[in-house]
Design an enzyme around this catalytic site. Structure first.
Site, PDB file in Angstrom:
ATOM      1  N   ARG A  15       0.222  -1.230  -0.481  1.00  0.00           N
ATOM      2  CA  ARG A  15      -0.300   0.013   0.154  1.00  0.00           C
ATOM      3  C   ARG A  15       1.378   0.990  -0.360  1.00  0.00           C
ATOM      4  NH1 ARG A  15      -3.423   1.021   4.347  1.00  0.00           N
ATOM      5  NH2 ARG A  15      -3.288  -0.884   5.256  1.00  0.00           N
ATOM      6  N   ASN A 368      35.280  26.343  -4.336  1.00  0.00           N
ATOM      7  CA  ASN A 368      35.668  25.338  -4.011  1.00  0.00           C
ATOM      8  C   ASN A 368      36.332  24.324  -4.834  1.00  0.00           C
ATOM      9  OD1 ASN A 368      33.894  24.879  -3.642  1.00  0.00           O
ATOM     10  ND2 ASN A 368      33.746  23.798  -1.942  1.00  0.00           N
TER      11      ASN A 368
END
Ligand code: UD1
Ligand code: CA
Length: 451
Positions: A15, A368
């Site tokens: 379900r 970076n």
């Protein structure tokens, strides 16, 4: 007495309508399975065995990520809870003491409740966790005689009279390893579902002269997840409890219903959390910090007196020391800001170390990433990074150094130096006016044509 855990996690969870196994759906940033393992961990188990079936590889990886000692056994066909527990028999062949069965889709069993069960084990051979159900629906019913649990009857197999019982089976069960497996060996699948029911061991225990009882807990603890609707309800229940716990421990939440905690968030007393703050996993906030509105924090540590937000994002590895200020539209990842450092506006700080008392100007970016590798930026103490500075890592800026506005820094800046890196300004006298006149004339000409 030592305890061993068996966690049932083989079900598909049809379900859920999901490609992932049910127990890996998350509440408060952690899979349901991990909530169950955490609950069981309060008993300091000798062994933890997870019974996996659907998505066993993923289930196994998640279980081991949480507890490297967790053992996984396979239940290839889901023939019932009794059959599932039997799958753990070999893994526990040498285990001493008790076994506790938990369900991987039932995340909220509390340590206090498990302690009450182990207390009851001093008197009874088998202890089941029950709850008074507001709506007993299809739960197994606990047939009691005083404090003695006589048997459990599954809804499908229950008489009309038995269906009137409101004291229900949570599924959590505790008994010695020997009794668990000797009783399970006698269980058959002769019932309405054609399954091997774990719950049958209670009646069998009774015929073997063993005693059983049921300990009651609040229904909220036994809440299981079978659908996305249940998952959302479990999340809401978790958040409601976490907010209350934060308030009770001395944290101010201006609008508690808008703050979302993770399963492991720690916030110290006297911290103020403004509206619409979201915590991902692994955040610790010390006492007296201030998290302002619309901030998102994950894998971060915030020290005393630090101010974060509004609209700040702290990502994994963000380490803010005391009295650091991180303002609006600032993102920090894998970076340490030493005491009193400030980055108040529109900045990205990634893979960096920022020294004490340093000020990072608006629009500063640590560049970076070169597309393949990440590089580190080191900034010393009491430095001043001018607005719109690009720090091309790997690079360092010394103590008491400055970068001028709009600097592009790709060479180390020594202590106390001022780095300037920009094209010199050239004022062309009168040129702006001439240019403007020309553009306006062009616009007037176009307008004339259109009419
Ligand atoms: C079970 C209990 C019932 C109790 C209810 C509480 C039995 C026979 N019934 O019913 O008394 O009130 O839980 O929620 O025990 N699982 C496996 N392998 C299997 C079957 C189940 O791993 O072969 C796992 C499921 O994934 C689930 C848990 O065991 O996590 C419970 O199974 P489920 O089928 O939901 O049991 P219920 O019929 O709800
Ligand atoms: Ca169920």
């Amino acid at each position: 007495m030592s305890t061993n855990l068996i966690i049932l996690a083989a079900g598909k969870g049809t379900r859920m309508n999901s490609d992932s196994p049910k127990v890996l759906h998350a509440v408060a940033g952690a899979p349901l399975l991990i909530h169950a393992m955490k609950a069981g961990a309060s008993l300091e188990p000798e062994q933890t065995v997870v019974v996996a079936g659907h998505g066993a590889d993923e289930v196994s990886a998640a279980a081991r990520a949480y507890d490297a000692r967790a053992e996984i056994v396979l239940q290839t066909e889901q023939n019932g809870t009794g059959h599932a527990v039997l799958c753990a028999k070999d893994a526990l062949a040498n285990a001493a003491g008790d076994v506790l069965v938990l369900y991987g889709d039932t995340p909220f069993i509390s340590p206090e409740t498990l302690a009450a069960m182990t207390d009851a084990r001093a008197t009874y051979d088998v202890v089941v966790l029950g709850f008074e159900a507001a709506d007993p629906a299809r739960y197994g019913r606990l047939v009691m005689d005083g404090n003695t649990l006589e048997r459990i009857v599954e809804f499908k197999d229950a008489s009309d009279e038995e269906r009137e019982i409101t004291f229900c089976n949570s599924g959590v069960i505790l008994c010695s390893r020997e009794h668990m497996f000797s009783l399970l060996a006698q269980v058959t699948n002769d019932n309405a579902s054609g399954e091997y029911y774990l719950t049958d061991i209670i009646g069998l225990a009774r015929t073997s002269g063993l005693t059983s009882t049921a300990v009651a807990c609040d229904e909220a603890e036994t809440m299981g997840v079978n659908s996305r609707v249940d998952l959302a309800a479990a999340e809401a229940a978790f958040q409601a409890r976490a907010r209350r716990a934060a308030l009770e421990s001395g944290v101010t939440l201006t609008a508690p219903e808008t703050v979302f905690f993770a399963h492991d968030t720690y916030v110290g007393p006297d911290t103020i959390i403004e509206p619409n703050v979201v915590f991902g996993p692994e955040v610790t906030i010390e006492n007296g910090a201030h998290i302002r509105a619309f901030s998102h924090l994950e894998g971060a540590h915030v020290s005393r007196g630090a101010v974060v937000g509004p609209y700040a994002r702290l990502r994994p590895g963000a380490e803010l020391s005391e009295n650091v200020h991180v303002g609006n539209f600032v993102e920090i990842k894998n970076a340490t800001l030493a005491e009193g450092a400030k980055a108040n506006h529109l900045t990205y700080i990634g893979d960096a170390t920022i020294g004490e008392g340093t000020n990072i100007g608006a629009g500063t970016i640590t560049c970076n990433y070169d597309g393949v590798f990440k590089h580190h930026t080191q900034i010393g103490a009491h430095a001043f990074i001018g607005s719109n500075t690009m720090l091309i890592a790997p690079v360092s800026v010394g103590d008491n150094a400055m970068t001028a506005t709009s600097a592009v820094i790709n060479k180390d800046v020594p202590d106390g130096a001022l780095a300037i890196s920009r094209t010199p300004q050239d004022n062309k006298l009168g040129v702006a006016r001439k240019l403007m006149d020309k553009l306006r004339a062009k616009k007037a000409q176009q307008k004339g044509k259109d009419e």
